[in-house]
Write a protein that holds these residues in place. Sequence first.
Motif, PDB file in Angstrom:
ATOM      1  N   ARG A 116       0.870  -1.171   0.000  1.00 20.09           N
ATOM      2  CA  ARG A 116       0.000   0.000   0.000  1.00 20.09           C
ATOM      3  C   ARG A 116       0.917   1.235   0.000  1.00 20.09           C
ATOM      4  O   ARG A 116       1.619   1.485   0.978  1.00 20.09           O
ATOM      5  N   ILE A 117       0.926   1.970  -1.078  1.00 22.19           N
ATOM      6  CA  ILE A 117       1.853   3.086  -1.246  1.00 22.19           C
ATOM      7  C   ILE A 117       1.488   4.221  -0.296  1.00 22.19           C
ATOM      8  O   ILE A 117       0.334   4.654  -0.231  1.00 22.19           O
ATOM      9  N   ASP A 118       2.481   4.694   0.449  1.00 22.58           N
ATOM     10  CA  ASP A 118       2.309   5.788   1.399  1.00 22.58           C
ATOM     11  C   ASP A 118       2.783   7.082   0.728  1.00 22.58           C
ATOM     12  O   ASP A 118       3.985   7.329   0.600  1.00 22.58           O
ATOM     13  N   ILE A 119       1.820   7.913   0.318  1.00 22.16           N
ATOM     14  CA  ILE A 119       2.175   9.140  -0.423  1.00 22.16           C
ATOM     15  C   ILE A 119       2.737  10.217   0.495  1.00 22.16           C
ATOM     16  O   ILE A 119       3.182  11.268  -0.004  1.00 22.16           O
ATOM     17  N   THR A 120       2.754   9.998   1.805  1.00 21.01           N
ATOM     18  CA  THR A 120       3.361  10.979   2.708  1.00 21.01           C
ATOM     19  C   THR A 120       4.879  10.816   2.772  1.00 21.01           C
ATOM     20  O   THR A 120       5.565  11.693   3.306  1.00 21.01           O
ATOM     21  N   LYS A 121       5.395   9.723   2.245  1.00 20.36           N
ATOM     22  CA  LYS A 121       6.838   9.506   2.221  1.00 20.36           C
ATOM     23  C   LYS A 121       7.456  10.270   1.045  1.00 20.36           C
ATOM     24  O   LYS A 121       6.805  10.502   0.024  1.00 20.36           O
ATOM     25  N   PRO A 122       8.734  10.664   1.155  1.00 25.28           N
ATOM     26  CA  PRO A 122       9.365  11.387   0.044  1.00 25.28           C
ATOM     27  C   PRO A 122       9.623  10.515  -1.177  1.00 25.28           C
ATOM     28  O   PRO A 122       9.696  11.011  -2.303  1.00 25.28           O
ATOM     29  N   MET A 123       9.753   9.199  -0.971  1.00 27.93           N
ATOM     30  CA  MET A 123      10.082   8.302  -2.073  1.00 27.93           C
ATOM     31  C   MET A 123       9.546   6.913  -1.749  1.00 27.93           C
ATOM     32  O   MET A 123       9.585   6.477  -0.593  1.00 27.93           O
ATOM     33  N   VAL A 124       9.029   6.232  -2.752  1.00 24.65           N
ATOM     34  CA  VAL A 124       8.501   4.877  -2.588  1.00 24.65           C
ATOM     35  C   VAL A 124       9.164   3.975  -3.626  1.00 24.65           C
ATOM     36  O   VAL A 124       9.190   4.297  -4.813  1.00 24.65           O
ATOM     37  N   ASP A 125       9.685   2.849  -3.168  1.00 25.76           N
ATOM     38  CA  ASP A 125      10.376   1.910  -4.048  1.00 25.76           C
ATOM     39  C   ASP A 125       9.764   0.524  -3.885  1.00 25.76           C
ATOM     40  O   ASP A 125       9.684  -0.003  -2.767  1.00 25.76           O
ATOM     41  N   LEU A 126       9.288  -0.057  -4.993  1.00 26.77           N
ATOM     42  CA  LEU A 126       8.791  -1.438  -4.990  1.00 26.77           C
ATOM     43  C   LEU A 126       9.905  -2.345  -5.496  1.00 26.77           C
ATOM     44  O   LEU A 126      10.209  -2.376  -6.689  1.00 26.77           O
ATOM     45  N   ASP A 127      10.526  -3.059  -4.575  1.00 30.26           N
ATOM     46  CA  ASP A 127      11.672  -3.920  -4.880  1.00 30.26           C
ATOM     47  C   ASP A 127      11.165  -5.248  -5.434  1.00 30.26           C
ATOM     48  O   ASP A 127      10.547  -6.034  -4.721  1.00 30.26           O
ATOM     49  N   MET A 128      11.447  -5.504  -6.712  1.00 30.73           N
ATOM     50  CA  MET A 128      11.006  -6.723  -7.377  1.00 30.73           C
ATOM     51  C   MET A 128      12.177  -7.604  -7.781  1.00 30.73           C
ATOM     52  O   MET A 128      12.088  -8.393  -8.712  1.00 30.73           O
ATOM     53  N   SER A 129      13.303  -7.451  -7.079  1.00 30.22           N
ATOM     54  CA  SER A 129      14.518  -8.190  -7.441  1.00 30.22           C
ATOM     55  C   SER A 129      14.417  -9.677  -7.144  1.00 30.22           C
ATOM     56  O   SER A 129      15.259 -10.450  -7.609  1.00 30.22           O
ATOM     57  N   SER A 130      13.404 -10.101  -6.369  1.00 32.72           N
ATOM     58  CA  SER A 130      13.275 -11.534  -6.067  1.00 32.72           C
ATOM     59  C   SER A 130      12.810 -12.335  -7.275  1.00 32.72           C
ATOM     60  O   SER A 130      12.939 -13.562  -7.298  1.00 32.72           O
ATOM     61  N   VAL A 131      12.256 -11.656  -8.290  1.00 29.94           N
ATOM     62  CA  VAL A 131      11.853 -12.352  -9.521  1.00 29.94           C
ATOM     63  C   VAL A 131      13.089 -12.509 -10.405  1.00 29.94           C
ATOM     64  O   VAL A 131      13.698 -11.514 -10.804  1.00 29.94           O
ATOM     65  N   PRO A 132      13.512 -13.715 -10.728  1.00 26.95           N
ATOM     66  CA  PRO A 132      14.747 -13.915 -11.496  1.00 26.95           C
ATOM     67  C   PRO A 132      14.642 -13.338 -12.900  1.00 26.95           C
ATOM     68  O   PRO A 132      13.553 -13.308 -13.495  1.00 26.95           O
ATOM     69  N   PRO A 133      15.769 -12.877 -13.460  1.00 26.99           N
ATOM     70  CA  PRO A 133      15.753 -12.282 -14.806  1.00 26.99           C
ATOM     71  C   PRO A 133      15.244 -13.229 -15.884  1.00 26.99           C
ATOM     72  O   PRO A 133      14.676 -12.786 -16.880  1.00 26.99           O
ATOM     73  N   GLY A 134      15.430 -14.532 -15.703  1.00 25.41           N
ATOM     74  CA  GLY A 134      15.007 -15.477 -16.734  1.00 25.41           C
ATOM     75  C   GLY A 134      13.511 -15.652 -16.848  1.00 25.41           C
ATOM     76  O   GLY A 134      13.012 -16.131 -17.876  1.00 25.41           O
ATOM     77  N   ASP A 135      12.768 -15.266 -15.813  1.00 21.71           N
ATOM     78  CA  ASP A 135      11.307 -15.420 -15.833  1.00 21.71           C
ATOM     79  C   ASP A 135      10.702 -14.148 -16.415  1.00 21.71           C
ATOM     80  O   ASP A 135      10.201 -13.276 -15.692  1.00 21.71           O
ATOM     81  N   GLU A 136      10.704 -14.043 -17.737  1.00 17.37           N
ATOM     82  CA  GLU A 136      10.295 -12.812 -18.401  1.00 17.37           C
ATOM     83  C   GLU A 136       8.814 -12.499 -18.189  1.00 17.37           C
ATOM     84  O   GLU A 136       8.435 -11.346 -17.984  1.00 17.37           O
ATOM     85  N   LEU A 137       7.957 -13.532 -18.240  1.00 17.96           N
ATOM     86  CA  LEU A 137       6.526 -13.293 -18.089  1.00 17.96           C
ATOM     87  C   LEU A 137       6.199 -12.796 -16.684  1.00 17.96           C
ATOM     88  O   LEU A 137       5.388 -11.878 -16.510  1.00 17.96           O
ATOM     89  N   MET A 138       6.824 -13.398 -15.682  1.00 22.45           N
ATOM     90  CA  MET A 138       6.563 -12.983 -14.307  1.00 22.45           C
ATOM     91  C   MET A 138       7.067 -11.569 -14.065  1.00 22.45           C
ATOM     92  O   MET A 138       6.406 -10.764 -13.389  1.00 22.45           O
ATOM     93  N   ARG A 139       8.216 -11.248 -14.616  1.00 26.78           N
ATOM     94  CA  ARG A 139       8.750  -9.893 -14.448  1.00 26.78           C
ATOM     95  C   ARG A 139       7.822  -8.871 -15.093  1.00 26.78           C
ATOM     96  O   ARG A 139       7.564  -7.804 -14.526  1.00 26.78           O
ATOM     97  N   ALA A 140       7.343  -9.182 -16.281  1.00 29.05           N
ATOM     98  CA  ALA A 140       6.422  -8.267 -16.950  1.00 29.05           C
ATOM     99  C   ALA A 140       5.155  -8.077 -16.128  1.00 29.05           C
ATOM    100  O   ALA A 140       4.635  -6.963 -16.006  1.00 29.05           O
ATOM    101  N   ALA A 141       4.653  -9.161 -15.525  1.00 26.58           N
ATOM    102  CA  ALA A 141       3.419  -9.084 -14.741  1.00 26.58           C
ATOM    103  C   ALA A 141       3.597  -8.235 -13.487  1.00 26.58           C
ATOM    104  O   ALA A 141       2.752  -7.388 -13.177  1.00 26.58           O
ATOM    105  N   VAL A 142       4.694  -8.446 -12.739  1.00 22.78           N
ATOM    106  CA  VAL A 142       4.885  -7.677 -11.500  1.00 22.78           C
ATOM    107  C   VAL A 142       5.182  -6.217 -11.804  1.00 22.78           C
ATOM    108  O   VAL A 142       4.757  -5.315 -11.071  1.00 22.78           O
ATOM    109  N   LEU A 143       5.911  -5.951 -12.899  1.00 26.48           N
ATOM    110  CA  LEU A 143       6.160  -4.564 -13.279  1.00 26.48           C
ATOM    111  C   LEU A 143       4.852  -3.853 -13.607  1.00 26.48           C
ATOM    112  O   LEU A 143       4.611  -2.723 -13.158  1.00 26.48           O
ATOM    113  N   LEU A 144       4.009  -4.510 -14.384  1.00 22.97           N
ATOM    114  CA  LEU A 144       2.736  -3.915 -14.763  1.00 22.97           C
ATOM    115  C   LEU A 144       1.860  -3.672 -13.536  1.00 22.97           C
ATOM    116  O   LEU A 144       1.214  -2.625 -13.406  1.00 22.97           O
ATOM    117  N   ALA A 145       1.847  -4.639 -12.607  1.00 20.75           N
ATOM    118  CA  ALA A 145       1.062  -4.478 -11.385  1.00 20.75           C
ATOM    119  C   ALA A 145       1.604  -3.344 -10.527  1.00 20.75           C
ATOM    120  O   ALA A 145       0.838  -2.569  -9.936  1.00 20.75           O
TER     121      ALA A 145
END
Length: 583
Positions: free
Chosen positions: A346-375
């Motif tokens: 849940r993004i907190d807009i009162t913070k100066p910066m918000v980062d969604l870390d998606m590094s747990s999805v391996p680079p080889g899983d292209e479909l999953m990476r595309a899905a989490v990025l879009l979400a």
Amino acid sequence: MGKATTSTRIAQAEKIAKTLLSDEDLSALEEQAASATGIKKAWKKSLVNRQYSRRATVERLTRINSDGFDRPLAELDARGFDGAGGGRMSTVMPPVEYRGTSVQVAGIYPWIVGAKAPLLGTPLGRHLTTGAAVGFDPLYAWKMKAITAPSCFICALNGFGKSTLLRRIALGDIARGTLVLVPGDVKPDLRVLTEQVGGQVSEVGYGTGAINPLDRGPIGDAIEQLPAGSLERDKAEFALHARQLNMICALLEIVRRGPLKDFEETLLASAIRLLYAPGSQFTTTHAARIEDLLTLIAAGPEELMDDAVADTDEEYRGQIKPLLRSLRALVKGRFGETFNRHSTVRIDITKPMVDLDMSSVPPGDELMRAAVLLAGWNEAFAAVEAAHILADNKVPGAKALAAHIILDEVWQVIQTGSSAVARLDAVQRLQRSMGVAMTMVTHSLADFEKVGALGMIERSRARIVGPVPEAELDRLGRFMKFSRAERAMVTGWANDSTSSVEEKKALRQARRKVTGDGDGTVSAGSKRTAAGVGHFLLKLGEGATPGTPFKVWVPQAEKDSGIHDTDARLRAADEDRATGRAA
């Protein structure tokens, strides 16, 4: 000495003059060159050019041998008159350069060179030619009318400083109170910066956080604060329903690797509306999940059978089987772990910066990476939209929000050929009304070209181009104008070689500076870098306006903080390997 020189020059001029053609013969040769074709034409033109060159040489050798008076005359060459009082310079110094506005220096045209260095926001670095400070960020440049929309595009090869440039722009935004959203940090390059400025970091992916595409999210919370039965509330409900539908359709297209059928999208729209119908068990605080959507569609209510134009249960079942298979793909396995759970983000807009870390999805899983990025992108835009709903309706405590959304690794979604192209394109067209600045980052336009998405780049009012190969410049050249000097400069940066001067300077500094334990090893700051690292060309607007070449400048405080150290893991492994080899 002077007489001998004069006689030599005259003898040389007379020798060349014997090879000159008469004016008539030269005119005839020019006519032959004009009428000839192919190799013969090139040969004739070279003969004409040679004649003109020889005539110029004879004129230069024979001029100023006398001035009409009975007196000796000093010799003149490219460095001045030879002899006492002649003012000859054995070393020709470069002319003094001055900088000024076009109004001030217009009178000395054409002895001027364009070297603009815009100060349009965050200080990024210094002009490569003049050394003047260069500043830019999309929102401030739009505010100063330098660009017509706050959109920016950055293209450069991997490892040449795109992430460092992004962090410099983000720091400037934070300093001015602009919310910086990074809804898809797959490396992650901006997590450390987010943590150090007191921002919010949320992990999404395998075994970490989840994003439920059916969650009403911040827009649902905003709707609860609007008067019941008001037009504004109905409009917000419709916008939320459209956002949920678009996200579900996009995820289904990714797992299906193809588009949905027309009746399937209609059926999904009705099913989502039924899930949140008045009296339903699902509300803003208790969200439906994809498995609930699957159960409802499989049950086959009358309205859904009408959408499928099915007369019997058997006919309805046969028509929805492909859709059920696709929905089950989102419920089970790795997709289910991320999208079939209640949202943990849940993004907190009162913070100066918000980062969604998606590094747990391996680079080889292209479909999953595309899905989490879009979400993640969907969550970011939803948070901004919710803030605008509250501000527009003057809800107590709400205020207008200016946000800068950084979309890194855009190509990973574009290459899937999903509806992300149309979605991002629509967002880009409505940036000003949404109060959103957007920066898209990629290393190549090849994937954009494959799916016909170059229009997204074309509509970016600011383009920052780093080291890229010639083929990439050809793609960019379809909607950007590059001079010969700019093309040579940008492709030259991509040549991964180390400047010998800079390397020797760094080595000298490294010898003077040793680590605290006094073992004589060089510090991390003295590592070798390619010659083109941190070099970028900023081009604003349209037309053939020259760009601004600059090199990103990183203050020592930022270096010490470690926010730009993206090679820490690789360097540590290399040092451990070297230590083991020495042992």
